[in-house]
Design a protein around this motif. Structure first.
Motif, mmCIF file in Angstrom:
data_model
loop_
_atom_site.group_PDB
_atom_site.id
_atom_site.type_symbol
_atom_site.label_atom_id
_atom_site.label_comp_id
_atom_site.label_asym_id
_atom_site.label_seq_id
_atom_site.Cartn_x
_atom_site.Cartn_y
_atom_site.Cartn_z
ATOM 1 N N VAL A 106 0.836 -1.201 0.000
ATOM 2 C CA VAL A 106 0.000 0.000 0.000
ATOM 3 C C VAL A 106 0.871 1.252 0.000
ATOM 4 C CG1 VAL A 106 -1.649 1.371 1.352
ATOM 5 C CG2 VAL A 106 -2.048 -1.077 0.995
ATOM 6 N N LYS A 107 1.889 1.267 0.835
ATOM 7 C CA LYS A 107 2.776 2.433 0.892
ATOM 8 C C LYS A 107 3.472 2.647 -0.443
ATOM 9 C CE LYS A 107 6.859 4.418 3.109
ATOM 10 N NZ LYS A 107 7.383 4.883 1.827
ATOM 11 N N LEU A 108 4.039 1.585 -0.983
ATOM 12 C CA LEU A 108 4.757 1.707 -2.248
ATOM 13 C C LEU A 108 3.849 2.274 -3.338
ATOM 14 C CD1 LEU A 108 7.181 1.217 -4.128
ATOM 15 C CD2 LEU A 108 6.385 -1.144 -4.374
ATOM 16 N N LEU A 109 2.669 1.698 -3.471
ATOM 17 C CA LEU A 109 1.783 2.112 -4.550
ATOM 18 C C LEU A 109 1.156 3.485 -4.323
ATOM 19 C CD1 LEU A 109 0.255 -1.351 -5.275
ATOM 20 C CD2 LEU A 109 1.535 0.043 -6.901
ATOM 21 N N THR A 110 0.646 3.728 -3.123
ATOM 22 C CA THR A 110 -0.117 4.964 -2.908
ATOM 23 C C THR A 110 0.753 6.168 -2.536
ATOM 24 O OG1 THR A 110 -0.592 4.455 -0.581
ATOM 25 C CG2 THR A 110 -2.187 3.678 -2.239
ATOM 26 N N GLU A 111 1.793 5.943 -1.766
ATOM 27 C CA GLU A 111 2.610 7.066 -1.313
ATOM 28 C C GLU A 111 3.822 7.320 -2.199
ATOM 29 O OE1 GLU A 111 3.541 6.763 2.882
ATOM 30 O OE2 GLU A 111 1.531 6.008 3.315
ATOM 31 N N ASP A 112 4.447 6.244 -2.673
ATOM 32 C CA ASP A 112 5.669 6.394 -3.449
ATOM 33 C C ASP A 112 5.403 6.531 -4.952
ATOM 34 O OD1 ASP A 112 6.950 6.063 -1.002
ATOM 35 O OD2 ASP A 112 7.416 3.956 -1.354
ATOM 36 N N CYS A 113 4.511 5.723 -5.481
ATOM 37 C CA CYS A 113 4.341 5.667 -6.934
ATOM 38 C C CYS A 113 3.196 6.503 -7.493
ATOM 39 C CB CYS A 113 4.193 4.211 -7.383
ATOM 40 S SG CYS A 113 5.738 3.271 -7.168
ATOM 41 N N MET A 114 2.056 6.519 -6.840
ATOM 42 C CA MET A 114 0.936 7.293 -7.398
ATOM 43 C C MET A 114 1.284 8.755 -7.638
ATOM 44 S SD MET A 114 -2.592 5.902 -5.831
ATOM 45 C CE MET A 114 -3.228 4.324 -6.315
ATOM 46 N N CYS A 132 7.323 2.491 -11.804
ATOM 47 C CA CYS A 132 7.704 2.916 -10.452
ATOM 48 C C CYS A 132 7.670 1.744 -9.485
ATOM 49 C CB CYS A 132 6.781 4.036 -9.978
ATOM 50 S SG CYS A 132 7.100 4.533 -8.262
ATOM 51 N N TYR A 133 6.605 0.980 -9.567
ATOM 52 C CA TYR A 133 6.448 -0.181 -8.689
ATOM 53 C C TYR A 133 7.640 -1.123 -8.835
ATOM 54 C CZ TYR A 133 4.753 -4.678 -7.035
ATOM 55 O OH TYR A 133 4.642 -5.886 -6.399
ATOM 56 N N HIS A 134 7.965 -1.492 -10.055
ATOM 57 C CA HIS A 134 9.051 -2.460 -10.263
ATOM 58 C C HIS A 134 10.413 -1.876 -9.944
ATOM 59 C CE1 HIS A 134 6.557 -5.684 -11.557
ATOM 60 N NE2 HIS A 134 5.920 -4.881 -12.376
ATOM 61 N N GLN A 135 10.580 -0.601 -10.122
ATOM 62 C CA GLN A 135 11.853 0.046 -9.803
ATOM 63 C C GLN A 135 12.070 0.125 -8.291
ATOM 64 O OE1 GLN A 135 12.254 3.955 -11.488
ATOM 65 N NE2 GLN A 135 14.299 4.247 -10.660
ATOM 66 N N ASN A 136 11.002 0.247 -7.530
ATOM 67 C CA ASN A 136 11.124 0.501 -6.095
ATOM 68 C C ASN A 136 10.730 -0.661 -5.189
ATOM 69 O OD1 ASN A 136 11.957 3.403 -6.071
ATOM 70 N ND2 ASN A 136 10.136 3.522 -7.343
ATOM 71 N N ALA A 137 10.242 -1.748 -5.750
ATOM 72 C CA ALA A 137 9.840 -2.897 -4.927
ATOM 73 C C ALA A 137 11.065 -3.558 -4.308
ATOM 74 C CB ALA A 137 9.066 -3.895 -5.782
ATOM 75 N N ASP A 138 10.971 -3.865 -3.024
ATOM 76 C CA ASP A 138 12.073 -4.584 -2.376
ATOM 77 C C ASP A 138 11.910 -6.091 -2.598
ATOM 78 O OD1 ASP A 138 10.195 -5.549 -0.511
ATOM 79 O OD2 ASP A 138 10.806 -4.148 1.053
ATOM 80 N N ASP A 139 12.848 -6.877 -2.091
ATOM 81 C CA ASP A 139 12.839 -8.324 -2.335
ATOM 82 C C ASP A 139 11.576 -8.998 -1.810
ATOM 83 O OD1 ASP A 139 15.242 -8.244 -3.666
ATOM 84 O OD2 ASP A 139 16.434 -8.786 -1.905
ATOM 85 N N GLU A 140 11.099 -8.581 -0.642
ATOM 86 C CA GLU A 140 9.882 -9.191 -0.090
ATOM 87 C C GLU A 140 8.693 -8.954 -1.013
ATOM 88 O OE1 GLU A 140 7.081 -9.208 3.933
ATOM 89 O OE2 GLU A 140 8.519 -7.581 3.649
ATOM 90 N N ILE A 141 8.581 -7.755 -1.507
ATOM 91 C CA ILE A 141 7.478 -7.433 -2.408
ATOM 92 C C ILE A 141 7.626 -8.203 -3.720
ATOM 93 C CG2 ILE A 141 6.477 -5.595 -3.820
ATOM 94 C CD1 ILE A 141 6.960 -3.705 -1.431
ATOM 95 N N LYS A 142 8.826 -8.272 -4.241
ATOM 96 C CA LYS A 142 9.053 -8.972 -5.509
ATOM 97 C C LYS A 142 8.660 -10.455 -5.409
ATOM 98 C CE LYS A 142 12.584 -5.902 -7.261
ATOM 99 N NZ LYS A 142 13.994 -5.701 -7.492
ATOM 100 N N LYS A 143 8.861 -11.055 -4.248
ATOM 101 C CA LYS A 143 8.482 -12.459 -4.066
ATOM 102 C C LYS A 143 6.965 -12.639 -4.079
ATOM 103 C CE LYS A 143 12.424 -14.025 -1.361
ATOM 104 N NZ LYS A 143 12.842 -14.498 -0.033
ATOM 105 N N ALA A 144 6.253 -11.601 -3.733
ATOM 106 C CA ALA A 144 4.804 -11.746 -3.562
ATOM 107 C C ALA A 144 3.993 -11.045 -4.637
ATOM 108 C CB ALA A 144 4.404 -11.186 -2.202
ATOM 109 N N ASP A 145 4.637 -10.356 -5.562
ATOM 110 C CA ASP A 145 3.810 -9.600 -6.501
ATOM 111 C C ASP A 145 3.057 -10.503 -7.443
ATOM 112 O OD1 ASP A 145 5.471 -10.120 -8.689
ATOM 113 O OD2 ASP A 145 6.082 -8.061 -8.955
ATOM 114 N N ALA A 146 1.826 -10.150 -7.637
ATOM 115 C CA ALA A 146 0.953 -10.941 -8.519
ATOM 116 C C ALA A 146 0.054 -10.013 -9.308
ATOM 117 C CB ALA A 146 0.111 -11.885 -7.690
ATOM 118 N N ILE A 147 -0.522 -9.084 -8.636
ATOM 119 C CA ILE A 147 -1.499 -8.211 -9.268
ATOM 120 C C ILE A 147 -0.784 -7.053 -9.971
ATOM 121 C CG2 ILE A 147 -3.468 -6.694 -8.857
ATOM 122 C CD1 ILE A 147 -4.166 -8.498 -6.484
#
Length: 148
Positions: A106-114, A132-147
């Motif tokens: 939520v933070k990455l998408l709404t605060e950092d990227c939007m 933006c999402y792919h440039q700034n996602a950390d390893d934990e997020i990258k393991k779980a990204d689906a949507i």
């Protein structure tokens, strides 16, 4: 259809850290949305391949494919505008699965990227958010990204 199945299988492998039930629910939804969006946006195998390898789409159809997914999940309106409430609703299943991950997403998408999305074109705006999402996602997020 073949490229949607490949895309979905990639998503499920990435989601290996999440519960089997969660993965199955994601698989079902992504298959449903993917088939609809690929047809609607005239997406090619090249468009799907670029998304699977996390490359910025090189064609308008690839960017519009992202927009269609965003619209289907409520993250973006047909007018191209992003929705914080839509992001939170789309990610609600993650909250039940892993609240820490949910909060990061939520933070990455709404605060950092939007705030970085400048285009009013629905497809370009979707591509900006995705980049933006792919440039700034950390390893934990990258393991779980689906949507996203």
């Amino acid at each position: 259809m073949k490229f949607i199945v490949a895309f979905v299988l990639c998503v499920v492998v990435v989601n290996a850290e999440l519960s089997k039930e969660f993965q199955e629910a994601v698989l079902k939804k992504v298959m449903e949305v993917g088939e609809k969006c690929a047809k609607q946006e005239n997406a090619s195998q090249q468009d799907i391949d670029e998304l699977m390898t996390r490359k910025n789409p090189s064609r308008k159809e690839g960017k519009c494919l992202i927009a269609c997914f965003n619209e289907e999940f409520g993250v973006q309106g047909k007018d191209g505008k992003m929705s914080k409430d839509g992001v939170m609703a789309a990610l609600a299943p993650y909250k039940a699965e892993d609240e820490g991950l949910y909060n990061k997403l939520v933070k990455l998408l709404t605060e950092d990227c939007m705030p970085q999305v400048k285009s009013s074109d629905r497809c370009e705006a979707a591509a900006e958010l995705d980049a933006c999402y792919h440039q700034n996602a950390d390893d934990e997020i990258k393991k779980a990204d689906a949507i996203f």
